[in-house]
Design a protein around this motif. Structure first.
Motif, PDB file in Angstrom:
ATOM      1  N   TRP A 380      61.592 -53.761   2.912  1.00  0.00           N
ATOM      2  CA  TRP A 380      60.556 -54.394   3.750  1.00  0.00           C
ATOM      3  C   TRP A 380      61.300 -55.866   4.262  1.00  0.00           C
ATOM      4  O   TRP A 380      61.703 -56.352   3.400  1.00  0.00           O
ATOM      5  CB  TRP A 380      59.484 -54.582   2.909  1.00  0.00           C
ATOM      6  N   ILE A 381      61.012 -55.946   5.636  1.00  0.00           N
ATOM      7  CA  ILE A 381      61.080 -57.274   5.923  1.00  0.00           C
ATOM      8  C   ILE A 381      60.052 -58.235   6.422  1.00  0.00           C
ATOM      9  O   ILE A 381      59.188 -57.586   7.115  1.00  0.00           O
ATOM     10  CB  ILE A 381      62.298 -57.257   7.257  1.00  0.00           C
ATOM     11  N   LEU A 382      59.943 -59.525   5.862  1.00  0.00           N
ATOM     12  CA  LEU A 382      58.856 -60.397   6.519  1.00  0.00           C
ATOM     13  C   LEU A 382      59.209 -61.592   7.156  1.00  0.00           C
ATOM     14  O   LEU A 382      60.020 -62.428   6.544  1.00  0.00           O
ATOM     15  CB  LEU A 382      58.062 -60.846   4.932  1.00  0.00           C
ATOM     16  N   LEU A 415      55.534 -58.146   9.482  1.00  0.00           N
ATOM     17  CA  LEU A 415      56.055 -57.153   8.606  1.00  0.00           C
ATOM     18  C   LEU A 415      56.885 -55.891   8.999  1.00  0.00           C
ATOM     19  O   LEU A 415      56.097 -55.173   9.929  1.00  0.00           O
ATOM     20  CB  LEU A 415      54.838 -56.704   7.448  1.00  0.00           C
ATOM     21  N   ALA A 416      57.866 -55.630   8.714  1.00  0.00           N
ATOM     22  CA  ALA A 416      58.873 -54.610   9.440  1.00  0.00           C
ATOM     23  C   ALA A 416      59.294 -53.509   8.075  1.00  0.00           C
ATOM     24  O   ALA A 416      59.838 -54.190   7.267  1.00  0.00           O
ATOM     25  CB  ALA A 416      59.771 -55.083  10.294  1.00  0.00           C
ATOM     26  N   ARG A 417      59.522 -52.444   8.422  1.00  0.00           N
ATOM     27  CA  ARG A 417      60.301 -51.919   7.310  1.00  0.00           C
ATOM     28  C   ARG A 417      61.524 -51.063   8.115  1.00  0.00           C
ATOM     29  O   ARG A 417      61.781 -51.107   9.286  1.00  0.00           O
ATOM     30  CB  ARG A 417      59.405 -50.393   7.044  1.00  0.00           C
ATOM     31  N   SER A 418      62.447 -50.638   7.194  1.00  0.00           N
ATOM     32  CA  SER A 418      63.898 -50.432   7.658  1.00  0.00           C
ATOM     33  C   SER A 418      64.425 -49.492   6.899  1.00  0.00           C
ATOM     34  O   SER A 418      63.852 -48.801   5.781  1.00  0.00           O
ATOM     35  CB  SER A 418      64.753 -51.708   7.602  1.00  0.00           C
ATOM     36  N   GLU A 419      65.558 -48.796   7.454  1.00  0.00           N
ATOM     37  CA  GLU A 419      65.912 -47.567   6.702  1.00  0.00           C
ATOM     38  C   GLU A 419      66.786 -48.006   5.306  1.00  0.00           C
ATOM     39  O   GLU A 419      66.960 -47.287   4.617  1.00  0.00           O
ATOM     40  CB  GLU A 419      66.738 -46.588   7.489  1.00  0.00           C
ATOM     41  N   SER A 420      67.238 -49.235   5.535  1.00  0.00           N
ATOM     42  CA  SER A 420      68.378 -49.873   4.661  1.00  0.00           C
ATOM     43  C   SER A 420      68.231 -51.571   4.441  1.00  0.00           C
ATOM     44  O   SER A 420      67.430 -51.974   5.321  1.00  0.00           O
ATOM     45  CB  SER A 420      69.605 -49.500   5.051  1.00  0.00           C
ATOM     46  N   ALA A 421      68.820 -51.517   3.420  1.00  0.00           N
ATOM     47  CA  ALA A 421      69.126 -53.088   2.905  1.00  0.00           C
ATOM     48  C   ALA A 421      69.786 -53.925   4.059  1.00  0.00           C
ATOM     49  O   ALA A 421      70.632 -53.458   4.525  1.00  0.00           O
ATOM     50  CB  ALA A 421      69.341 -53.632   1.657  1.00  0.00           C
ATOM     51  N   PRO A 422      69.527 -55.352   4.319  1.00  0.00           N
ATOM     52  CA  PRO A 422      70.312 -56.133   5.154  1.00  0.00           C
ATOM     53  C   PRO A 422      71.669 -56.040   4.710  1.00  0.00           C
ATOM     54  O   PRO A 422      71.779 -56.166   3.263  1.00  0.00           O
ATOM     55  CB  PRO A 422      69.462 -57.239   5.341  1.00  0.00           C
ATOM     56  N   ALA A 423      72.623 -56.082   5.520  1.00  0.00           N
ATOM     57  CA  ALA A 423      74.130 -56.349   5.032  1.00  0.00           C
ATOM     58  C   ALA A 423      74.412 -57.925   5.385  1.00  0.00           C
ATOM     59  O   ALA A 423      74.433 -58.239   6.391  1.00  0.00           O
ATOM     60  CB  ALA A 423      75.043 -55.183   5.563  1.00  0.00           C
ATOM     61  N   ASN A 424      74.849 -58.352   4.245  1.00  0.00           N
ATOM     62  CA  ASN A 424      75.427 -59.716   4.504  1.00  0.00           C
ATOM     63  C   ASN A 424      74.612 -60.749   5.150  1.00  0.00           C
ATOM     64  O   ASN A 424      74.861 -61.523   6.099  1.00  0.00           O
ATOM     65  CB  ASN A 424      76.882 -59.633   5.535  1.00  0.00           C
ATOM     66  N   SER A 425      73.189 -60.445   4.832  1.00  0.00           N
ATOM     67  CA  SER A 425      72.082 -61.231   5.369  1.00  0.00           C
ATOM     68  C   SER A 425      71.862 -61.145   6.679  1.00  0.00           C
ATOM     69  O   SER A 425      71.464 -62.082   7.491  1.00  0.00           O
ATOM     70  CB  SER A 425      72.383 -62.604   5.060  1.00  0.00           C
ATOM     71  N   SER A 430      67.490 -50.798  12.368  1.00  0.00           N
ATOM     72  CA  SER A 430      66.538 -49.939  12.251  1.00  0.00           C
ATOM     73  C   SER A 430      65.158 -50.489  11.784  1.00  0.00           C
ATOM     74  O   SER A 430      64.524 -50.275  10.938  1.00  0.00           O
ATOM     75  CB  SER A 430      66.739 -48.703  11.155  1.00  0.00           C
ATOM     76  N   LEU A 431      64.546 -51.633  12.479  1.00  0.00           N
ATOM     77  CA  LEU A 431      63.312 -52.101  12.142  1.00  0.00           C
ATOM     78  C   LEU A 431      62.324 -51.521  12.808  1.00  0.00           C
ATOM     79  O   LEU A 431      62.322 -51.471  14.138  1.00  0.00           O
ATOM     80  CB  LEU A 431      63.576 -53.813  12.454  1.00  0.00           C
ATOM     81  N   VAL A 432      61.050 -51.145  12.055  1.00  0.00           N
ATOM     82  CA  VAL A 432      59.988 -50.998  12.561  1.00  0.00           C
ATOM     83  C   VAL A 432      58.816 -51.779  12.311  1.00  0.00           C
ATOM     84  O   VAL A 432      58.428 -51.790  11.224  1.00  0.00           O
ATOM     85  CB  VAL A 432      59.562 -49.531  12.285  1.00  0.00           C
ATOM     86  N   PRO A 433      58.289 -52.505  13.324  1.00  0.00           N
ATOM     87  CA  PRO A 433      57.177 -53.318  12.927  1.00  0.00           C
ATOM     88  C   PRO A 433      55.880 -52.525  12.523  1.00  0.00           C
ATOM     89  O   PRO A 433      55.549 -51.480  13.310  1.00  0.00           O
ATOM     90  CB  PRO A 433      56.739 -54.072  14.479  1.00  0.00           C
TER      91      PRO A 433
END
Length: 785
Positions: A380-382, A415-425, A430-433
């Motif tokens: 999750w990305i906020l 708030l968005a979900r992604s399939e994977s963790a961010p790499a190197n910040s 693959s962000l889905v709001p």
């Protein structure tokens, strides 16, 4: 850093601190919170009227007429009461000032200690935690997610991230993270104090009461010498002895001096300070209590003034159905290392589901987003919508939605979900709001009620903020200040003051305002004849606070605002403002009332002085007679009336109203008092009997003036008037008191004439008063028509 100083993680040593204090490189800045004891004593003792009365007192003592020196005892007592009340007010004020002073955390000799802000020296290593105030200008030496609220400086409510090497300015405070900074500019060199110093160049708060009373007293003072000379000459011409000539002249001069007026004004102000102090309101200039009763425009800052400095989650806009947003947001908040205000606002509403954390990227002001991974519960990305939507194909409609909410003044997070963790910040592709979180500043609970009160009282409210106009307008709407219309972006405001004044009349909410523009806007309102009050808590409010007719600082604000404001709301409660208005109205209405009491006697005795000077008759009173009239019908009643409740609304024209009352009524009292004296003296009564007749007429006429001014009658006022009448009867019928005041009843015929003159005087005074009331009602009806 200071000159020739090497930064040390253990901070300064005691020897280094001592040396800097000796060099004057300390944050000590002398702020005069109240008058000194010497100033209080001097202002109550060394006055022009005290000098005149003191000289007359010595004359009476030298002549051996001790009973006629009563006014001297009253003079001493009045000064003592004034000094005691002002000292009480000073103690209240100083105690509140001490409570409101900020503290600072510093590292010295390897240990962290907390010290008063005025003990910080150049090169001190200061520590910042969430909630701490930056008390001096400095440079960041270490930062762990340090974010500062600089709204006190700029008016902008969004936090600003700080890293090593960044500058800090006094007046900001920490909202997230921790850090350390090195003191560079202290005392008068600090940014906040520079603005405060500029503000201190302006004048004290304008007080119509103080100016009006000073003007009246100046006229009276300059009339004393010519009246005294004429009166002295007339008493010599009347064939009186030197002793009686001096005593008559002293009586004539003492009678025109309103001995207790200045005293009661000072006492009323001082007691107002004490009363408001108990309600956690710090009054730094006594006349400021009165000014708010005259205010017709109230300018308020937004951040920290209308709002309490915290955020709240207002709404969640779902972009994808079927998700457990409550658990997701609760888990993200629990995973956050640095609890900034935004996270705190979300966390309150959503409990932690205790999901195991598999990865995270903390929020930073540069990235404007944070990441939390919870394995099978997702990634999750906020963050800020503009950062998460950048370049995404599906962003069009969502972007329009979040921009629409932003225009309404909300702070929008996505708030968005992604399939994977961010790499190197770096954000994954693959962000889905899934949701928009709408956050707004929390409006103080008591603001809406206070603003409603001011609207009902005809006071216009202007929101003047350094923040985004839309945000300011949203807060103003929720605070009940405005129902419609737009906010004005001050970046496009013209330079011409007349044009600025027109804009200020047309709009209620203003955004993107700089400190100098705030000052200019206050002056523009004043140019339209408005009496302007300004509230604020930040350094960006300092100049406007001091330039306003009444500056009010919020207690949670910076030291600079509190040092230049006339009133400080220590608890920051806006519910206190209506009480301050009520106190101001009580003060100004009651002082006007007692000024009428005092000055009726002044006008009356001055006319008697002039008539006596022209006719060459003996003066109709001894000093003790006028002291008796003063205490029974003026001094004692005025003290209670000055402190009584009074909700009468203020109207301009203090001096004009007083003159329209005291000149006619004082003249009526003078005419019939002189008539009683003349008829008694020429009807066969002795000088002592004739003076008794004059004293009786003046006493009863003055008592009727007291009854008029005590209206509307209440139980307490009936008790007051009844007590004064009982005291008057005792003076005439108790032998000791009658002898002390040199009163001697004339024969029945003279007493009957005196009674008729007194009754006619009372009837004419009442008739004039009723005629005046009808005239006021008629004028009011014409005004409404």
């Amino acid at each position: 850093m200071g000159e020739n100083t090497r930064y040390s993680v253990s901070g300064l040593t005691e020897a280094e601190v001592r040396q800097r204090v000796e060099d004057g490189r300390v944050n000590a800045y002398v702020q005069k919170a109240s008058r000194t004891y010497a100033e209080i004593i001097r202002s109550n003792v060394l006055t022009r009227f005290n000098a005149v009365l003191g000289g007359l007192f010595l004359v009476v003592i030298i002549l051996g007429s001790i009973n006629d020196a009563l006014f001297g005892m009253v003079l001493i007592l009045n000064s003592l009461i004034g000094i005691i009340q002002e000292i009480r007010a000073k103690k209240t004020l100083d105690a509140l000032s001490l409570i409101s002073a900020p503290k600072a955390k510093v590292i010295r000799e390897g240990s962290q200690i907390e010290i008063p802000y005025d003990q910080v020296v150049v090169d001190d290593l200061l520590v910042l935690h969430p909630g701490d105030q930056v008390v001096v200008d400095g440079t960041v030496v270490s930062s762990a997610g340090l974010e500062l609220d600089e709204s006190m400086l700029t008016g902008e409510s969004l936090p600003v991230g700080k890293v090593s090497g960044d500058e800090l300015f006094s007046g900001s405070h920490t909202v997230a993270g921790t850090g350390r900074y090195l003191a560079v500019k202290v005392g008068s060199e600090a940014y906040a104090q520079e603005l405060a110093d500029k503000a201190r160049k302006f004048s004290l708060s304008k007080s119509e009461l103080r100016e009006g009373i000073d003007r009246l007293l100046k006229w009276i003072f300059w009339s004393i010498v010519p009246v005294a000379m004429l009166l002295f000459y007339s008493q010599v011409r009347a064939g009186l002895s030197i002793h009686d000539t001096f005593i008559g002249t002293v009586a004539g001069i003492v009678g025109i001096i309103p001995q207790g007026l200045v005293l009661l004004t000072s006492i009323a102000f001082a007691i107002s300070v004490i009363t408001l102090g108990r309600q956690r309101v710090l009054v730094q200039e006594l006349p400021a209590v009165e000014v708010l009763a005259r205010v017709d425009v109230l300018c308020v800052d937004k951040t920290g003034t209308l709002t309490d400095g915290t955020l709240q989650t207002c709404e969640i806009v779902e972009l994808e159905e079927g998700l457990d947003l409550s658990s997701i947001l609760g888990a993200i908040c629990n995973a956050s290392i640095h609890k900034n205000p935004t996270i705190a606002a979300i966390e309150v509403n959503y409990p932690d589901p205790h999901w195991p954390l598999t990865g995270s990227v903390p929020f930073s002001s540069e990235r404007k987003w944070s990441y939390a991974g919870f394995g099978e519960h997702g990634h999750w990305i906020l963050g800020a919508p503009e950062m998460l939507l950048d370049g995404k194909e599906t962003s069009g409609k969502i972007k329009e939605t979040h921009e629409a909410y932003a225009k309404k003044g909300y702070r929008v997070l996505m708030l968005a979900r992604s399939e994977s963790a961010p790499a190197n910040s770096v954000l994954p592709d693959s962000l889905v709001p899934v949701a928009l979180i709408l956050i707004a500043e929390r409006v103080r609970k008591d603001v809406a009620e206070a603003m409603k009160f001011f609207r009902e009282q005809g006071v216009a409210i202007k929101v003047i903020s350094g923040d985004n106009p839309s945000t300011a307008h949203s807060v103003a709407r929720r605070a009940g200040i405005t129902n419609g219309g737009d906010a004005y972006d001050v970046r496009f405001m013209p330079e011409d003051e007349a044009e600025v004044a027109e804009i200020m009349e047309a709009y209620d909410v203003f955004g993107r305002v700089t400190p100098y523009q705030k000052q200019k806007m206050v002056k523009a309102l004043q140019s339209k004849g408005h009496v302007v009050a300004m509230t604020g808590d930040g350094v960006n409010d300092v100049l406007a606070l001091k330039d306003a007719d009444l500056g009010m600082a919020v207690g949670s604000g910076v030291a600079a605002t509190k040092s230049v404001a006339r009133i400080v709301l220590l608890d920051g409660k806006f519910a206190t403002l209506p009480r301050i208005v009520a106190e101001g109205r009580r003060l100004i209405a009651n002082i006007e009332l007692v000024a009428n009491l005092f000055l009726v006697k002044t006008v009356c005795v001055m006319l008697i002085d002039l008539v006596t000077s022209v006719t060459g008759m003996p003066f109709p009173f001894l000093p003790r007679h006028l002291s008796l009239v003063s205490e029974i019908t003026i001094g004692i009643p005025a003290f209670f009336l000055a402190l009584a409740p009074n909700i009468k609304r203020y109207k301009p024209g203090f001096v004009d109203r007083i003159l329209h009352f005291v000149i006619p009524i004082g003249s009526i009292a003078a005419i019939f008092t002189m008539a009683s004296f003349y008829l008694a003296l020429n009807g066969g009564a002795s000088l002592e009997e004739s003076r008794t007749a004059a004293t009786l007429t003046l006493l009863l006429s003055s008592m009727w003036v007291l009854i008029i001014l005590a209206r509307p009658i209440t139980r307490l006022r009936i008790l007051l008037v009844a007590s004064m009448n009982i005291l008057m009867v005792m003076v005439f019928f108790v032998p000791f008191m009658r002898n002390f005041f040199a009163l001697d009843f004339p024969q029945f015929k003279i007493l009957l004439i005196t009674g008729i003159m007194t009754l006619v005087s009372i009837v004419v005074i009442e008739a004039y008063w009723r005629l005046r009331i009808r005239s006021k009602v008629s004028e009011s009806d014409k005004g409404r028509g």
